[in-house]
Design an enzyme around this catalytic site. Sequence first.
Site, PDB file in Angstrom:
ATOM      1  N   GLU A 130      38.638  34.496  37.504  1.00  0.00           N
ATOM      2  CA  GLU A 130      37.335  35.132  37.305  1.00  0.00           C
ATOM      3  C   GLU A 130      37.458  36.531  37.877  1.00  0.00           C
ATOM      4  O   GLU A 130      38.315  36.800  38.702  1.00  0.00           O
ATOM      5  CB  GLU A 130      36.238  34.342  38.049  1.00  0.00           C
ATOM      6  CG  GLU A 130      36.077  34.710  39.523  1.00  0.00           C
ATOM      7  CD  GLU A 130      37.294  34.412  40.394  1.00  0.00           C
ATOM      8  OE1 GLU A 130      38.028  33.455  40.086  1.00  0.00           O
ATOM      9  OE2 GLU A 130      37.506  35.142  41.390  1.00  0.00           O
ATOM     10  N   SER A 174      40.153  49.176  51.065  1.00  0.00           N
ATOM     11  CA  SER A 174      40.534  48.071  50.177  1.00  0.00           C
ATOM     12  C   SER A 174      40.947  48.492  48.769  1.00  0.00           C
ATOM     13  O   SER A 174      41.723  47.792  48.129  1.00  0.00           O
ATOM     14  CB  SER A 174      39.398  47.056  50.093  1.00  0.00           C
ATOM     15  OG  SER A 174      38.206  47.656  49.622  1.00  0.00           O
ATOM     16  N   LYS A 191      43.803  43.088  46.057  1.00  0.00           N
ATOM     17  CA  LYS A 191      43.759  41.829  45.318  1.00  0.00           C
ATOM     18  C   LYS A 191      45.147  41.298  44.943  1.00  0.00           C
ATOM     19  O   LYS A 191      45.370  40.099  44.903  1.00  0.00           O
ATOM     20  CB  LYS A 191      42.938  41.994  44.037  1.00  0.00           C
ATOM     21  CG  LYS A 191      41.479  42.354  44.258  1.00  0.00           C
ATOM     22  CD  LYS A 191      40.630  41.138  44.310  1.00  0.00           C
ATOM     23  CE  LYS A 191      39.176  41.350  44.676  1.00  0.00           C
ATOM     24  NZ  LYS A 191      38.584  42.653  44.510  1.00  0.00           N
TER      25      LYS A 191
END
Length: 393
Positions: free
Chosen positions: A111, A377, A89
Site C-alpha cells: 500500500e 526522512s 522507505k
Amino acid sequence: MKYTVDKTGYYGNFGGAYIPEMLYPNIEELRESYLSIIDSKEFEQQFNALLKDYVGRPTPLFKAERLSDKYGAHIYLKREDLCHTGAHKVNNTIGQIILAKKLGKQKIIAETGAGQHGVATATVCALMGMECVVYMGKVDMERQKPNVERMRILGATVQPATSGSQTLKDATNEAMRHWINNPTDTHYIIGSVVGPHPYPDMVARFQAVISEEIKFQLLEQTGSELPNYVLACVGGGSNAAGAFYHYLDKEEVHLVAVEAAGLGVASGESAATTALGKPGVLHGSKTLLMQTQDGQVVEPYSISAGLDYPGIGPMHAHLFDVGRVKFLNATDEEAMKAGIELSRLEGIIPAIETAHAFAALKQLNLGQNDVVVINLSGRGDKDLDTYIRWGKY
Ligand SMILES: *Cc1c(COP(=O)(O)O)cnc(C)c1O
C-alpha cells in the site's frame, strides 16, 4: 522499562495481531520465521551489501551550521533523503524483499500514501524480478502523480483505492483484502511500523540501521554517540522508529516525534493521532487511533500524504503512553514555512512530511550546548507541486 516488542507481540497495552481468520496462515508463517531469517548470516550479508551498494548507505550525518546558528544549538541532519528513491522507505523494502524470497514468494503487494513506499517497493521488485501490485488511494494518486508514473515505469501495477477518503487507510484495507485472497504465493510489504505483529517489529528492525549509523557518526563528529535530542516526523512511525531504536533505553536522550496537525489540532482537519486518538484496533493491531465516540475511524487530514493516517504504530502508542517519547505536532502552515526555511538555510528542500519535524524546533527549549539530530526522512522533489501551490517563497 522495556520498549521493544514482547514474545506475545505486544508493546505494553498495544500491538498484537487482530486479523481475520483467513490471514492466520500468512501471519503465522511470518511470525515463526522472521527472526531466524533476519538474524541469519546469509540474510545479514545480503541486506548489508544492498544497503551499501544499492541504497547508498551509510547516509551522511550533516552538521547544519546555519540552522544551528538560527536555533542556538548544534543541529545534525541524518540524510535519509539521499537514499536511493529519495526516502528512508527503501531500507525496509530491501529487508522485506529478501525475506519474501527466502519464504519462496513470487508476488509482492503493498500500500502507499505519498507514493514513496510504493516506489520503494516497485524498485526492489524490479531489482529482484518479482511481480508487484501497489494499492494507492485515488486522491493520493492525484496528489502524487510523478510517483504513480515512477511505479509504472518500474513495472508495477498501481491499483486505485476508491473507498472512504481514498487515501492511505483505504489503500491499506484493499491491500489486506488482496492478501486474504492470495495467501500462498504473495508477500505483503507493509511500509511502516503498523499492521499485525510481527510487522511493526520487523519494519523497526530494518529501519534501525538509521540510529545504528547515527551513533557511530555522532561519536566521530562530537566525541559522544549520545545526542540530547532526536527528532523525527511520524505518519505510521517507521522513520522515527529507526531514528529512535538504538536510543530507546538511553533515557538521557530526549526522543521527540512530530505529528501533522493539518489545519490545527482542534480544526477537525488533522492527523495528530496522540493529541486526538484513543485506543482501538486499526489494520491488525491495537493502537491509538482517531475515532468518533462510537469507534468509527475519523478521516485524517494533512497537507503531506505520508502523514495523512489516522493511527500510529503500536510501538509509538506505547512510547507515548509511558512518556518515553514526547509527541509534538505542526500545522500545514508551520511545516511549509519550515520546509522553505531549510531550503534557504541549508540548500536542502525536504519532503513535506519531514518539514513537520523541522517545524517543531521552535517548540523545544534548546540550550546552546544541546546536540540535536533531525531525521531528514525524505527529499522534496515529489512535493514540488504542493510547494508551488502554497506559493509563499
Ligand atoms: C512515508 C514517509 C513518512 C511517514 O512514514 P513513517 O512511517 O512515519 O516514517 C515520512 N517522511 C517521508 C519522506 C515519507 O516518505
